[in-house]
Design an enzyme around this catalytic site. Structure first.
Site, PDB file in Angstrom:
ATOM      1  N   CYS A  55       0.753  -1.040  -0.047  1.00  0.00           N
ATOM      2  CA  CYS A  55      -0.025   0.027   0.085  1.00  0.00           C
ATOM      3  C   CYS A  55       0.816   1.140  -0.040  1.00  0.00           C
ATOM      4  O   CYS A  55       0.346   2.204  -0.300  1.00  0.00           O
ATOM      5  CB  CYS A  55      -1.003  -0.070   1.227  1.00  0.00           C
ATOM      6  SG  CYS A  55      -0.266  -0.260   2.771  1.00  0.00           S
ATOM      7  N   HIS A 281      -1.992   0.580   7.650  1.00  0.00           N
ATOM      8  CA  HIS A 281      -2.491   0.527   6.196  1.00  0.00           C
ATOM      9  C   HIS A 281      -2.516   1.734   5.884  1.00  0.00           C
ATOM     10  O   HIS A 281      -2.545   2.911   6.457  1.00  0.00           O
ATOM     11  CB  HIS A 281      -3.698  -0.355   6.203  1.00  0.00           C
ATOM     12  CG  HIS A 281      -4.258  -0.619   4.669  1.00  0.00           C
ATOM     13  ND1 HIS A 281      -3.592  -1.071   3.795  1.00  0.00           N
ATOM     14  CD2 HIS A 281      -5.461  -0.371   4.190  1.00  0.00           C
ATOM     15  CE1 HIS A 281      -4.206  -1.347   2.821  1.00  0.00           C
ATOM     16  NE2 HIS A 281      -5.469  -0.549   2.844  1.00  0.00           N
TER      17      HIS A 281
END
Length: 438
Positions: A55, A281
């Site tokens: 990510c 994340h």
């Protein structure tokens, strides 16, 4: 023309390998990073992430894609217009923008020898078959690094042309890793090391997530370790943060927990698109409301400067900081005047000056460049973190409340992180479902 580099220059790739992975590459982490740039079949402008880890690359690239589409379409209507041709164009545009920020003398495009880079058909890189793509070839870090080759291009137009002719390689198994190596090779290994204030690998050896230096490199073109503006003095060390206002922004839940301070350059980017960090994340929030990135009014500037001398967010400063605040705002700051103002603003002689008292005195008619209501969109590239397990944007209606008292809700990390940018924000999300930051 692409120029294939001699092996002596390709030797730099060994240094990049060590910078990214450290002394040893863990197979499970390498496997999670071994994916291409895949678009979701449900949200055709949204990149899909198969596993946790990359990510740090995917979210910034998606942010640049959304920025490009919002500039072109002015609103979220692009969601109904995306086809394969537009997908390829906006992906390549985003990659070239990220490369362009590296201020490279040449662009070194890293690719794989043809015998290890079997093209995947366009149909295979969208839709449900995405989960099977990682099984196209066995993941082998040693073989991957043995097969790395480099082309050199003099200008971004040539890079754009090359990528448009080779989009299948971007979407193939190692597309993200090849672009990661391309960015560092183009920026220059030593320049990346010089920007970063850490000796740790850019990809965490235990958990496989990208470091803040890597995130900053992809958002701004510089691999700085910190997210404040310019430099901060920490224990006598001048630590480098963000150099200037960025194209897209960055906010993080870590600021709420006081692990870091995000500066104005990141909170107030040129475009209303922000990469958002949870503790595990990266996702993206965005809006079609251009006024969210309008130039600051004088009173907004005053609040920002005042709060820069109030790092703990107490809404007051020590009285002895008043002269510095006035100086920073180009207001009268002679000592005699400052002493008069101290007595007026701290009439009980408590040694502090409240934000509201300061604003009432110097900026009684506050103006705001930010609208009270606007639409927010959220992107999370992990299918399992989306409603019904499909990657798609989640839209909400945001409102900025008049009250200075913000609601704190530990169980709502989305609201928590948004309040680091807009302290008084509330959001009504579609279907009353708050999207996940994880």
């Amino acid at each position: 023309m692409a120029e294939t580099l001699p092996s002596a220059i390709e030797q730099e790739l060994l240094g990049i390998k060590h910078l990214l992975w450290g002394n040893e590459i863990k197979l499970d982490i390498f496997k999670r990073w071994s994916q291409g740039f895949y678009f979701s079949s449900n949200e055709k402008s949204a990149l899909e992430q198969t596993e946790g880890g990359p990510c740090a690359i995917i979210a910034p690239v998606e942010a640049f894609i959304i920025k490009s589409l919002l500039l072109e379409y002015k609103d979220l209507s692009f969601r109904d217009s995306i086809n394969l041709e537009i997908q390829n164009r906006v992906l390549v545009t985003a990659l070239c923008e990220i490369l362009g920020q590296c201020n490279a003398r040449k662009y070194y495009i890293v690719y794989l020898d043809s015998d290890n880079s079997e093209p995947i058909s366009e149909a295979e890189v969208t839709g449900p078959s995405i989960q099977s793509i990682n099984t196209v070839q066995a993941v082998d870090p040693a073989k991957f690094h043995e097969k790395l080759k480099v082309h050199s291009f003099q200008c971004l137009d040539d890079v754009n042309k090359y990528y448009m002719e080779n989009t299948s390689n971007l979407k193939a198994q190692y597309g993200i890793l090849l672009f990661l190596y391309t960015v560092i090779a183009s920026k220059g290994l030593e320049r990346v090391k010089a920007d970063s204030d850490t000796q740790d690998p850019l990809i965490d050896e235990t958990y496989g997530y990208g470091s803040q230096s890597l995130i900053n490199l992809f958002i701004t073109g510089r691999a700085t370790t910190y997210v404040w503006d310019h430099y901060e003095d920490v224990g006598g060390l001048k630590l480098k943060g963000i150099e200037k206002q960025s194209q897209i922004g960055f906010i993080t839940v870590m600021e709420y927990h006081r692990y870091c301070t995000v500066g104005s350059f990141y909170k107030n980017p040129m475009h209303p698109v922000w990469v958002v960090a949870s503790d595990t994340h990266l996702t993206v929030i965005f809006s079609d409301e251009r006024k969210l990135v309008s130039p600051e009014t004088k009173s907004e500037q005053a609040r920002r400067v005042f709060k820069s001398f109030d790092p703990h967010g107490n809404n007051f400063i020590s009285s002895d900081k008043l002269q510095d605040v006035l100086k920073n705002l180009d207001l009268v700051s002679e000592l005699e005047y400052v002493n008069i103002m101290k007595k007026k603003l701290d009439n009980e002689n408590l040694g502090i000056i409240l934000l509201n008292a300061f604003m009432d005195e110097f900026f009684p008619k506050e103006e705001s460049s930010t609208p009270d209501m606007f639409t927010l969109g959220h992107y999370n590239g992990l299918a399992r973190s989306n409603i019904n397990g499909h990657v798609q944007y989640h839209v909400g209606s945001a409102i900025l409340l008049e009250s200075d008292i913000k609601s704190v809700c530990e169980s709502n990390p989305m609201l928590t992180v948004l309040q680091t940018k807009w302290p008084n924000i509330e959001v009504n999300w579609c279907d009353n479902i708050t999207p996940s930051l994880n």
